[in-house]
Write a protein that holds these residues in place. Structure first.
Motif, PDB file in Angstrom:
ATOM      1  N   ASN A  88      60.254  26.121 -76.312  1.00  0.00           N
ATOM      2  CA  ASN A  88      60.225  24.838 -77.034  1.00  0.00           C
ATOM      3  C   ASN A  88      61.423  24.644 -77.954  1.00  0.00           C
ATOM      4  O   ASN A  88      61.574  23.574 -78.554  1.00  0.00           O
ATOM      5  CB  ASN A  88      58.934  24.724 -77.844  1.00  0.00           C
ATOM      6  CG  ASN A  88      57.722  24.528 -76.957  1.00  0.00           C
ATOM      7  OD1 ASN A  88      57.691  23.621 -76.130  1.00  0.00           O
ATOM      8  ND2 ASN A  88      56.738  25.397 -77.099  1.00  0.00           N
ATOM      9  N   LYS A 117      62.779  23.846 -63.749  1.00  0.00           N
ATOM     10  CA  LYS A 117      61.949  22.653 -63.889  1.00  0.00           C
ATOM     11  C   LYS A 117      62.631  21.569 -64.723  1.00  0.00           C
ATOM     12  O   LYS A 117      62.637  20.392 -64.351  1.00  0.00           O
ATOM     13  CB  LYS A 117      60.615  23.039 -64.529  1.00  0.00           C
ATOM     14  CG  LYS A 117      59.613  21.895 -64.648  1.00  0.00           C
ATOM     15  CD  LYS A 117      59.166  21.417 -63.276  1.00  0.00           C
ATOM     16  CE  LYS A 117      58.023  20.412 -63.378  1.00  0.00           C
ATOM     17  NZ  LYS A 117      56.763  21.046 -63.811  1.00  0.00           N
ATOM     18  N   LYS A 118      63.233  21.961 -65.838  1.00  0.00           N
ATOM     19  CA  LYS A 118      63.768  20.982 -66.787  1.00  0.00           C
ATOM     20  C   LYS A 118      65.208  20.569 -66.480  1.00  0.00           C
ATOM     21  O   LYS A 118      65.609  19.447 -66.820  1.00  0.00           O
ATOM     22  CB  LYS A 118      63.727  21.566 -68.203  1.00  0.00           C
ATOM     23  CG  LYS A 118      62.346  21.884 -68.723  1.00  0.00           C
ATOM     24  CD  LYS A 118      61.637  20.649 -69.199  1.00  0.00           C
ATOM     25  CE  LYS A 118      60.373  20.989 -69.956  1.00  0.00           C
ATOM     26  NZ  LYS A 118      59.677  19.771 -70.462  1.00  0.00           N
ATOM     27  N   SER A 187      53.014  31.043 -67.455  1.00  0.00           N
ATOM     28  CA  SER A 187      53.463  29.657 -67.599  1.00  0.00           C
ATOM     29  C   SER A 187      52.875  28.737 -66.530  1.00  0.00           C
ATOM     30  O   SER A 187      53.245  27.569 -66.449  1.00  0.00           O
ATOM     31  CB  SER A 187      54.997  29.586 -67.533  1.00  0.00           C
ATOM     32  OG  SER A 187      55.579  30.095 -68.710  1.00  0.00           O
ATOM     33  N   THR A 190      51.896  24.828 -66.904  1.00  0.00           N
ATOM     34  CA  THR A 190      52.500  24.244 -68.098  1.00  0.00           C
ATOM     35  C   THR A 190      53.668  23.344 -67.706  1.00  0.00           C
ATOM     36  O   THR A 190      54.062  23.270 -66.542  1.00  0.00           O
ATOM     37  CB  THR A 190      53.007  25.333 -69.059  1.00  0.00           C
ATOM     38  OG1 THR A 190      54.155  25.979 -68.473  1.00  0.00           O
ATOM     39  CG2 THR A 190      51.920  26.376 -69.326  1.00  0.00           C
ATOM     40  N   GLU A 191      54.261  22.699 -68.686  1.00  0.00           N
ATOM     41  CA  GLU A 191      55.418  21.839 -68.411  1.00  0.00           C
ATOM     42  C   GLU A 191      56.632  22.635 -67.946  1.00  0.00           C
ATOM     43  O   GLU A 191      57.599  22.058 -67.451  1.00  0.00           O
ATOM     44  CB  GLU A 191      55.785  21.036 -69.665  1.00  0.00           C
ATOM     45  CG  GLU A 191      56.266  21.890 -70.834  1.00  0.00           C
ATOM     46  CD  GLU A 191      56.686  21.058 -72.033  1.00  0.00           C
ATOM     47  OE1 GLU A 191      57.734  20.400 -71.959  1.00  0.00           O
ATOM     48  OE2 GLU A 191      55.945  21.079 -73.043  1.00  0.00           O
ATOM     49  N   ASP A 195      58.181  23.803 -59.624  1.00  0.00           N
ATOM     50  CA  ASP A 195      57.703  22.941 -58.546  1.00  0.00           C
ATOM     51  C   ASP A 195      57.701  23.820 -57.294  1.00  0.00           C
ATOM     52  O   ASP A 195      58.747  24.215 -56.797  1.00  0.00           O
ATOM     53  CB  ASP A 195      58.641  21.745 -58.371  1.00  0.00           C
ATOM     54  CG  ASP A 195      58.271  20.893 -57.174  1.00  0.00           C
ATOM     55  OD1 ASP A 195      57.255  21.184 -56.507  1.00  0.00           O
ATOM     56  OD2 ASP A 195      59.017  19.945 -56.885  1.00  0.00           O
TER      57      ASP A 195
END
Length: 301
Positions: A88, A117-118, A187, A190-191, A195
């Motif tokens: 975070n 992912k991000k 994880s 979670t965000e 994928d």
């Protein structure tokens, strides 16, 4: 994303546990001997509880090295525990705009997942400075690392000496993702989770009882991960033993999950907490040929 070359600067960060300073010094000397410049993150040699600095300090080191134009590649010093505490605090927009190779394994899986992912960042499940390149480092680990990091060509992913086990003769292709099983499961959903659709999932672990390995694989299965992926590659599972005489062995656990699996499954890949260790390119397309028993890593991604 550019490849690593001699003369480039490797930035060393400590996202998890603190490091033995003598090992760190030795690793820096060896990396320089390999032909690279080395830049230590501000908090790479610090301690806070068992960690290398506070969560924010460790995260800021990563953010700063993605921002720093002098740093060509970021290598983690060691794993242990602590990566999940940083997620975070990482600046994903900054990282997405400044892609560069990011290398580590074990606890670093948290960051592999988040960056995939991000940021859609391709990362490397590879050796870490103090863990693999201090003291009398392993030459085979180094040579494979350099081959993967410096060259951009198709190549077959092959073990150093152990025989790969192909559970079936099925074939598929997909982008390679994964890492440490226990960290990945932490994880899940979670965000920061992967994928999994169409991906080839690599898993490894260390020191987990076989019933815990079984439970984590069931967690992936029950979450629908095995339905989404296009194949599985099982790496090194060091010291994963039975905790009771009547428990399943590691082989029994894997067989129960994958003997009748309807997608390619390969086990015994020499990557994870093992020596020598293969470097894997997360985000690269792998082609598994279950008839020829080969794994081709494609260069065009």
């Amino acid at each position: 994303m550019k490849k690593l070359k001699k003369g480039d600067t490797i930035g060393l960060v400590s996202p998890a546990n603190s490091v033995d300073l003598e090992k760190l010094k030795s690793a820096v000397e060896n990396l320089e001997r390999f032909g690279f410049n080395v830049k230590l993150a501000k908090n790479a040699d610090k301690s806070w509880y068992s960690f290398a600095g506070t969560d924010l300090e460790r995260a800021n080191d990563i953010n700063e090295f993605f921002r720093d134009d002098e740093v060509d590649t970021i290598m983690c010093v060691r794993g242990g525990y602590g990566g999940i505490r940083l997620l975070n605090h990482l600046d994903y927009e900054l990282i997405k705009k400044n892609p560069k190779p990011f290398i580590g394994y074990s606890d670093i899986t948290s960051m592999h997942m988040a960056f995939s992912k991000k940021c859609n960042l391709k990362t490397y499940h590879g050796p870490m400075a103090a863990s693999n390149f201090s003291g009398d480092y392993d030459e085979e680990t180094l040579n494979h690392f350099l081959k993967v990091m410096e060259k951009n060509e198709d190549y077959h992913l092959e073990n150093f000496s152990k025989e790969l086990k192909f559970y079936n003769s099925l074939s598929s292709k997909g982008e390679l993702i994964g890492g440490n099983l226990a960290v990945l499961v932490s994880s899940l959903g979670t965000e920061f989770d992967y994928d999994y659709t169409g991906k080839i999932l690599f898993l490894e672990d260390i020191g987990e009882s076989t019933y815990k390995i079984d439970r984590m694989l069931w967690q992936l299965k029950n979450f629908g991960v095995f339905e989404k992926i296009s194949g599985v590659i099982l790496g090194d599972f060091a010291n994963c033993e039975k905790s009771a005489d009547n428990d399943m062995s590691l082989k029994d656990v894997f067989d129960s999950h994958f003997e009748k699996f309807d997608k390619p499954v390969i086990s015994n890949l020499e990557s994870g907490h093992c020596t020598p260790m293969l470097t894997l390119e997360f985000g690269k397309i792998l082609e598994i040929d279950g008839v020829r028993k080969t794994i081709l890593v494609k260069s065009n991604v």
